[in-house]
Structure formats: structure tokens, C-alpha cells
Write a protein that holds these residues in place. Structure first.
Motif, PDB file in Angstrom:
ATOM      1  N   GLU A   1      -4.803  18.256  -0.853  1.00 44.20           N
ATOM      2  CA  GLU A   1      -3.715  17.124   0.034  1.00 44.20           C
ATOM      3  C   GLU A   1      -4.500  16.550   1.156  1.00 44.20           C
ATOM      4  N   ASP A   2      -5.420  17.151   1.867  1.00 40.76           N
ATOM      5  CA  ASP A   2      -6.179  16.583   2.750  1.00 40.76           C
ATOM      6  C   ASP A   2      -6.968  15.256   2.327  1.00 40.76           C
ATOM      7  N   ILE A   3      -7.494  15.362   0.863  1.00 38.55           N
ATOM      8  CA  ILE A   3      -8.277  14.164   0.403  1.00 38.55           C
ATOM      9  C   ILE A   3      -7.292  13.061   0.017  1.00 38.55           C
ATOM     10  N   VAL A   4      -5.898  13.559  -0.531  1.00 31.63           N
ATOM     11  CA  VAL A   4      -5.098  12.595  -0.938  1.00 31.63           C
ATOM     12  C   VAL A   4      -4.490  11.626   0.472  1.00 31.63           C
ATOM     13  N   GLN A   5      -4.203  12.429   1.466  1.00 28.62           N
ATOM     14  CA  GLN A   5      -3.781  11.889   2.853  1.00 28.62           C
ATOM     15  C   GLN A   5      -4.884  10.792   3.158  1.00 28.62           C
ATOM     16  N   GLU A   6      -6.170  11.616   3.206  1.00 28.05           N
ATOM     17  CA  GLU A   6      -7.227  10.761   3.820  1.00 28.05           C
ATOM     18  C   GLU A   6      -7.246   9.474   2.911  1.00 28.05           C
ATOM     19  N   THR A   7      -6.966   9.554   1.685  1.00 28.69           N
ATOM     20  CA  THR A   7      -7.217   8.360   0.751  1.00 28.69           C
ATOM     21  C   THR A   7      -6.005   7.123   1.117  1.00 28.69           C
ATOM     22  N   PHE A   8      -4.865   7.949   1.404  1.00 27.86           N
ATOM     23  CA  PHE A   8      -3.839   6.940   2.087  1.00 27.86           C
ATOM     24  C   PHE A   8      -4.208   6.084   3.361  1.00 27.86           C
ATOM     25  N   ILE A   9      -4.689   6.728   4.150  1.00 33.76           N
ATOM     26  CA  ILE A   9      -5.440   6.508   5.617  1.00 33.76           C
ATOM     27  C   ILE A   9      -6.145   5.343   5.313  1.00 33.76           C
ATOM     28  N   LYS A  10      -7.215   5.616   4.538  1.00 38.65           N
ATOM     29  CA  LYS A  10      -8.473   4.707   4.331  1.00 38.65           C
ATOM     30  C   LYS A  10      -7.831   3.386   3.577  1.00 38.65           C
TER      31      LYS A  10
ATOM     32  N   VAL B   1       0.658  -1.105   0.108  1.00 44.63           N
ATOM     33  CA  VAL B   1      -0.049   0.070  -0.189  1.00 44.63           C
ATOM     34  C   VAL B   1       0.837   1.282   0.165  1.00 44.63           C
ATOM     35  N   ILE B   2       1.874   1.238   0.625  1.00 46.07           N
ATOM     36  CA  ILE B   2       2.986   2.324   0.949  1.00 46.07           C
ATOM     37  C   ILE B   2       3.617   2.615  -0.545  1.00 46.07           C
ATOM     38  N   THR B   3       3.999   1.491  -1.084  1.00 49.64           N
ATOM     39  CA  THR B   3       4.620   1.537  -2.295  1.00 49.64           C
ATOM     40  C   THR B   3       3.618   2.007  -3.412  1.00 49.64           C
ATOM     41  N   ALA B   4       2.367   1.641  -3.354  1.00 48.90           N
ATOM     42  CA  ALA B   4       1.493   2.015  -4.501  1.00 48.90           C
ATOM     43  C   ALA B   4       1.205   3.398  -4.337  1.00 48.90           C
ATOM     44  N   PHE B   5       0.991   3.991  -3.254  1.00 45.58           N
ATOM     45  CA  PHE B   5       0.789   5.536  -2.716  1.00 45.58           C
ATOM     46  C   PHE B   5       1.712   6.190  -3.102  1.00 45.58           C
ATOM     47  N   THR B   6       3.156   5.743  -3.059  1.00 49.69           N
ATOM     48  CA  THR B   6       4.063   6.674  -3.463  1.00 49.69           C
ATOM     49  C   THR B   6       4.190   6.723  -5.013  1.00 49.69           C
ATOM     50  N   GLU B   7       3.799   5.498  -5.541  1.00 49.65           N
ATOM     51  CA  GLU B   7       3.742   5.463  -7.179  1.00 49.65           C
ATOM     52  C   GLU B   7       2.546   6.253  -7.632  1.00 49.65           C
ATOM     53  N   ILE B   8       1.500   6.582  -6.859  1.00 50.10           N
ATOM     54  CA  ILE B   8       0.249   6.943  -7.683  1.00 50.10           C
ATOM     55  C   ILE B   8      -0.191   8.421  -6.837  1.00 50.10           C
ATOM     56  N   SER B   9       0.784   8.677  -6.159  1.00 59.28           N
ATOM     57  CA  SER B   9       0.312   9.892  -5.283  1.00 59.28           C
ATOM     58  C   SER B   9      -0.032  11.298  -6.108  1.00 59.28           C
ATOM     59  N   SER B  10       0.993  11.587  -7.124  1.00 61.21           N
ATOM     60  CA  SER B  10       0.878  12.575  -7.920  1.00 61.21           C
ATOM     61  C   SER B  10      -0.432  12.606  -8.669  1.00 61.21           C
ATOM     62  N   LYS B  11      -0.611  11.368  -9.382  1.00 59.28           N
ATOM     63  CA  LYS B  11      -1.741  10.865 -10.130  1.00 59.28           C
ATOM     64  C   LYS B  11      -2.916  11.392  -9.257  1.00 59.28           C
ATOM     65  N   LEU B  12      -3.211  10.757  -8.159  1.00 61.44           N
ATOM     66  CA  LEU B  12      -4.086  11.124  -7.168  1.00 61.44           C
ATOM     67  C   LEU B  12      -4.354  12.515  -6.981  1.00 61.44           C
ATOM     68  N   ARG B  13      -3.405  13.423  -6.920  1.00 61.08           N
ATOM     69  CA  ARG B  13      -3.477  14.808  -6.519  1.00 61.08           C
ATOM     70  C   ARG B  13      -4.051  15.507  -7.597  1.00 61.08           C
ATOM     71  N   ARG B  14      -3.582  15.008  -9.143  1.00 58.10           N
ATOM     72  CA  ARG B  14      -4.266  15.785 -10.340  1.00 58.10           C
ATOM     73  C   ARG B  14      -5.508  15.434 -10.379  1.00 58.10           C
ATOM     74  N   PHE B  15      -6.124  14.129 -10.060  1.00 60.72           N
ATOM     75  CA  PHE B  15      -7.465  13.401 -10.234  1.00 60.72           C
ATOM     76  C   PHE B  15      -8.373  14.208  -9.245  1.00 60.72           C
ATOM     77  N   VAL B  16      -7.728  14.359  -8.138  1.00 62.25           N
ATOM     78  CA  VAL B  16      -8.554  15.178  -6.903  1.00 62.25           C
ATOM     79  C   VAL B  16      -8.520  16.491  -7.141  1.00 62.25           C
ATOM     80  N   SER B  17      -7.765  17.008  -7.846  1.00 67.80           N
ATOM     81  CA  SER B  17      -7.854  18.638  -8.008  1.00 67.80           C
ATOM     82  C   SER B  17      -8.998  18.986  -9.146  1.00 67.80           C
ATOM     83  N   ARG B  18      -9.660  17.994  -9.894  1.00 70.35           N
ATOM     84  CA  ARG B  18     -10.404  18.299 -10.738  1.00 70.35           C
ATOM     85  C   ARG B  18     -11.655  18.429 -10.216  1.00 70.35           C
TER      86      ARG B  18
END
Length: 186
Positions: free
Chosen positions: A32-41, A7-24
Motif C-alpha cells: 500500500e505504501d508503494i502504491v500510494q507513493e506511486t500516485f504521489i510521484k 492522473v487521478i482517473t488513471a490511478f483509480t483505473e489501475i490501482s488494483s493492477k498496481l497492487r498486484r504488480f507490486v505485491s510480487r
């Protein structure tokens, strides 16, 4: 228990994609809050069961969190908009009441003023409504300043007593100037 390094590795790989996706979906301040919460969940979910498609799971989680965030904001905004509309309606109602009260007071002032003798009424109106000085009134009406002063005092006393007996605020009937107790007692 599963290995959370996936999960940690996957998050590291996908975090920038998550930021772009969420920013839309959400404002830049909330990304940033949504991305961090995504990791926690995602991390918590992986503790309970092994997530086979971690990237897809994180994208779906981010999407749901972002949409929930927007829904909460919409509800909050709608409630505050409703409250604002209620306040504006109340203010309009109060302004209308004030306007009606002011008109009623003015009409009362006019009726009471109409009870004065013609010369006293003319002096009083020239002073209180038109704001002329006693000297200007004396010249206009061809009276002595002393007579004008007495006529204005009679008018003030009569109007003051009438307003007081009807519980009407004295300042409401004095359009340009307010009289004082000294003026009433002259």
C-alpha cells in the motif's frame, strides 16, 4: 499547467493492477505504501509535464519504487547481519578468553593445593573438589571430625593467601563450594 484529473482517473483505473504488480516484489505490509507513493510521484511528475502514457508511467514508477524499497531493505539487512556476525565473533572471543582464564586459575589452584601436606591436601580436596562432608571425610580417612575441620581450614587459608597474593579471584578455584571468611578463620 495540465489537468490532473487524468492522473487521478488513471490511478483509480489501475490501482488494483498496481497492487498486484507490486505485491510480487515487496512484502504485503509494504504494498500500500508503494502504491500510494506511486500516485504521489505520478501526480508530481504530471504537474511538471504532461504524461502521455499514464498507465505505463505508473507501472514503471511502481516497479522502480518497489525495487528501490527492496534494495534499501537488503542493505539494511546486510548491515544488521554484519553487525550480528561481529557481535557473535566478539562473544566467541570473550568465551575463549574466559575459558583460558578459568583454566589458568584452575592450574594455579592445583599448584597451590599441591604445596599442602599430604593429609591436609587430601582433606581439602575431598571437601572442596568432591564436596564430601567433614563427617564423610573423617570416616574415609579415619580421622576425628575436629582434625578434618582443622586440615580443611589450613588448606583454605593457604589457598586463599596464595590466590590473594597473585590477584586471582578466590571463587574461581572452588569448584563445588565457595568458602567464606568464617571458614578461612577457623
Amino acid at each position: 499547467m495540465t489537468d490532473q484529473t487524468g492522473v487521478i482517473t488513471a490511478f483509480t483505473e489501475i490501482s488494483s493492477k498496481l497492487r498486484r504488480f507490486v505485491s510480487r516484489i515487496v512484502s504485503p505490509d509494504d504494498v500500500e505504501d508503494i502504491v500510494q507513493e506511486t500516485f504521489i510521484k505520478s501526480y508530481e511528475a504530471d504537474l511538471k509535464q504532461n504524461i502521455e502514457y499514464t498507465h505505463s508511467y505508473m507501472l514503471k514508477t511502481a516497479k522502480h519504487l518497489a525495487l528501490n524499497h527492496i534494495a534499501k531493505w537488503d542493505n539494511k539487512y546486510k548491515e544488521s547481519l554484519d553487525e550480528q556476525q561481529q557481535v557473535e565473533h566478539h562473544m566467541r572471543s570473550m568465551a575463549l578468553e574466559d575459558e583460558v582464564t578459568s583454566k589458568e586459575r584452575f592450574l594455579f589452584f592445583c599448584r597451590v593445593t599441591n604445596e599442602l601436606s599430604p593429609q591436609v591436601k587430601k582433606c581439602f580436596i575431598l571437601k572442596k573438589v568432591y564436596g564430601l562432608s567433614q563427617k564423610e571425610i573423617a570416616a574415609k580417612m579415619e580421622l576425628s571430625e575436629s582434625t578434618v575441620e582443622k586440615h580443611i581450614a589450613k588448606g583454605l587459608l593457604h589457598v586463599h593467601r596464595a590466590m590473594k597474593s597473585h590477584d586471582v579471584q578466590p571463587q574461581a578455584y572452588s569448584p563445588t563450594t565457595e568458602f567464606t571468611a568464617k571458614e578461612v578463620n577457623k
